[in-house]
Design an enzyme around this catalytic site. Structure first.
Site, PDB file in Angstrom:
ATOM      1  N   ARG A  69       0.789  -1.203  -0.028  1.00 19.12           N
ATOM      2  CA  ARG A  69       0.169   0.071  -0.128  1.00 19.12           C
ATOM      3  C   ARG A  69       0.792   1.398   0.019  1.00 19.12           C
ATOM      4  O   ARG A  69       0.332   2.151  -0.527  1.00 19.12           O
ATOM      5  CB  ARG A  69      -1.078  -0.008   1.031  1.00 19.12           C
ATOM      6  N   LYS A  71     -17.409 -17.561   3.138  1.00 20.83           N
ATOM      7  CA  LYS A  71     -18.751 -17.584   3.426  1.00 20.83           C
ATOM      8  C   LYS A  71     -19.761 -16.870   2.251  1.00 20.83           C
ATOM      9  O   LYS A  71     -19.204 -15.996   1.801  1.00 20.83           O
ATOM     10  CB  LYS A  71     -19.003 -16.681   4.541  1.00 20.83           C
ATOM     11  N   GLY A 104      -8.199  -8.784   0.198  1.00 16.88           N
ATOM     12  CA  GLY A 104      -6.983  -9.191   1.083  1.00 16.88           C
ATOM     13  C   GLY A 104      -6.415 -10.731   0.847  1.00 16.88           C
ATOM     14  O   GLY A 104      -5.202 -10.883   0.261  1.00 16.88           O
ATOM     15  N   GLY A 163     -12.735  -4.103   1.629  1.00 22.18           N
ATOM     16  CA  GLY A 163     -14.189  -3.667   1.615  1.00 22.18           C
ATOM     17  C   GLY A 163     -14.352  -2.934   0.592  1.00 22.18           C
ATOM     18  O   GLY A 163     -15.639  -3.064  -0.122  1.00 22.18           O
TER      19      GLY A 163
HETATM   20  C1  3PG Z   1      -8.839  -1.217   4.936  1.00 20.44           C
HETATM   21  O1  3PG Z   1      -7.702  -1.643   5.376  1.00 20.44           O
HETATM   22  O2  3PG Z   1      -9.448  -1.864   4.144  1.00 20.44           O
HETATM   23  C2  3PG Z   1      -9.051   0.140   4.736  1.00 20.44           C
HETATM   24  O3  3PG Z   1      -7.830   0.952   4.935  1.00 20.44           O
HETATM   25  C3  3PG Z   1     -10.253   0.485   5.477  1.00 20.44           C
HETATM   26  O4  3PG Z   1     -10.121   0.032   6.798  1.00 20.44           O
HETATM   27  P1  3PG Z   1     -11.494   0.012   7.906  1.00 20.44           P
HETATM   28  O5  3PG Z   1     -12.129  -1.386   7.107  1.00 20.44           O
HETATM   29  O6  3PG Z   1     -10.984   0.144   8.753  1.00 20.44           O
HETATM   30  O7  3PG Z   1     -12.322   1.212   7.260  1.00 20.44           O
END
Ligand code: 3PG
Ligand code: MG
Length: 398
Positions: free
Chosen positions: A38, A199, A356, A379
């Protein structure tokens, strides 16, 4: 890039204070950054702004602090890691607003880089609070968002600031949006999606959206078991969300209506315990032993998936096909990843992957570099695949 304000139109920024939202939510162990992907991604934007003479002020969050400042979640060690990756000095301020931030900003010369402390140390960040946003905006003349992976959050530093200052997409945000547009926004057909992971429950919206957009949907990983149950297959002791069998049926009905082929495993690698090197057997999907569990899709399934990859012009991938973190249950994921990489290198496929686990799997297969684009977002990538507008992206629209 059509529709978004990018650094191409930022104008003369010499001497300007540019607040740059970046994602420094990197994995750490024992106070050290363990994967700096990142950080690497944000280098182009930082260097471009600094070389144009801007004062580059980085805003970021780290972790999910519950109650104000938490030394464990300080960005300070990450400032040091970032300096190494960027190859330039990165100053640090112990607060992102107020006196402390103002002094650090005032000390900047043109082209300098400063990281402000974790924005989430203030409650106003996640509340997208007006007063907090104004306090952040005091330190900048321009706002650049280079954190696609945090763009699903409507926070002060990801969304709010764009209302207070002229706002632009950074180079990584831009690359991400362009890649995603190629993947699902306006893709070359046929489009095949691979969705795996444990899931169904976390990916219902995603699957519902995908069946309307893609020509074929490959379902792997633990979540395939729920579909197998819905179809009436016996899966022994395999992980499955049996209470979601009706949801899985509904997704299959939606797919049929939309003309999207659903590809489920035809064979599986079965084991009797979840551990590396566990004794295992490959069986047809209708011959799973009562006391066994499916930990990976089998070779016939991989062959079928690879044939779909051959037919595809565009591939979007989220989630592994099996328990890739323990050998030998990584085989299917590795094989399909390598196949997709080969097709991409041959110029036959646009391949976009994210999440991830998916990134970890592609790294394990040593093919991440060969994919057209690998998103570092978790996310945000999911929400984007679900077809949801991302607040941090919406505010950057021209
Ligand atoms: C992540 O790691 O997916 C982003 O930096 C967002 O982090 P968060 O899910 O804590 O908002
Ligand atoms: Mg996350």
């Amino acid at each position: 890039m059509a529709g978004f304000k990018t650094l191409d139109t930022i104008g003369d920024i010499k001497g300007k204070r540019v607040l740059v939202r970046v994602d420094l939510n990197v994995p750490m162990a024992d106070g050290k950054v363990t994967d700096d992907t990142r950080i690497e991604r944000i280098v182009p934007t930082i260097i471009e702004l600094a070389d144009k003479g801007a004062k580059v002020i980085l805003l970021a969050h780290f972790g999910r602090p519950k109650d104000g400042p938490d030394p464990v979640l300080s960005l300070k060690p990450i400032a040091e890691a970032a300096a190494k990756v960027i190859g330039r000095k990165v100053a640090f301020a112990t607060d992102c607003i107020g006196e402390n931030a103002a002094m650090a900003v005032a000390a900047l010369k043109d082209g300098d880089i400063l990281l402000l402390e974790n924005t989430r140390f203030h409650k106003g960040e996640e509340k997208n609070d007006k007063a907090f946003t104004e306090a952040l905006a005091k330190n900048g003349d321009i706002f650049v968002n280079d954190a696609f992976s945090a763009a699903h959050r409507a926070h002060a530093s990801t969304e709010g600031l764009a209302h207070n200052l002229p706002a632009f997409a950074g180079r990584t945000m831009q690359a991400e949006l362009e890649a995603l547009e190629k993947g699902l926004g306006n893709p070359v057909k046929p489009v095949v999606a691979i969705v795996g992971g444990a899931k169904v429950s976390t990916k219902i919206d995603l699957l519902m959206n995908l069946v309307k957009k893609v020509d074929a949907l490959v379902i792997g990983g633990g979540m395939a078991n729920t579909f197998l149950v819905a179809r009436g297959s016996k899966i022994g002791k395999s992980l499955a969300e049996r209470d979601l069998a009706d949801t899985a049926k509904q997704i299959m009905i939606e797919a049929a209506t939309a003309g999207c082929a659903i590809i489920l495993p035809v064979d599986g690698v079965v084991a009797w315990e979840f551990k590396a090197g566990a004794k295992n057997e490959t069986v047809g999907i209708d011959a799973v032993p009562e006391d066994g569990m499916i930990l990976d899709v089998g070779p016939k399934t991989v062959e079928a998936i690879n044939q779909w990859i051959d037919r595809a012009a565009t591939l979007v991938w989220n989630g592994p096909l099996g328990a890739f973190e323990i050998e030998p249950f990584d085989r299917a994921t590795m094989a399909a990843a390598k196949h997709a990489a080969t097709r991409t290198k041959a110029g036959k496929l646009v391949s976009v992957a994210g999440g991830g686990d998916t990134v970890a799997a592609l790294n394990q297969a040593q093919v991440a570099e060969d994919f057209t684009y690998v998103s570092t977002a978790g996310g945000a990538f999911l929400e984007w695949m679900e077809g949801k507008p991302l607040p941090g992206v919406e505010v950057l629209k021209a």
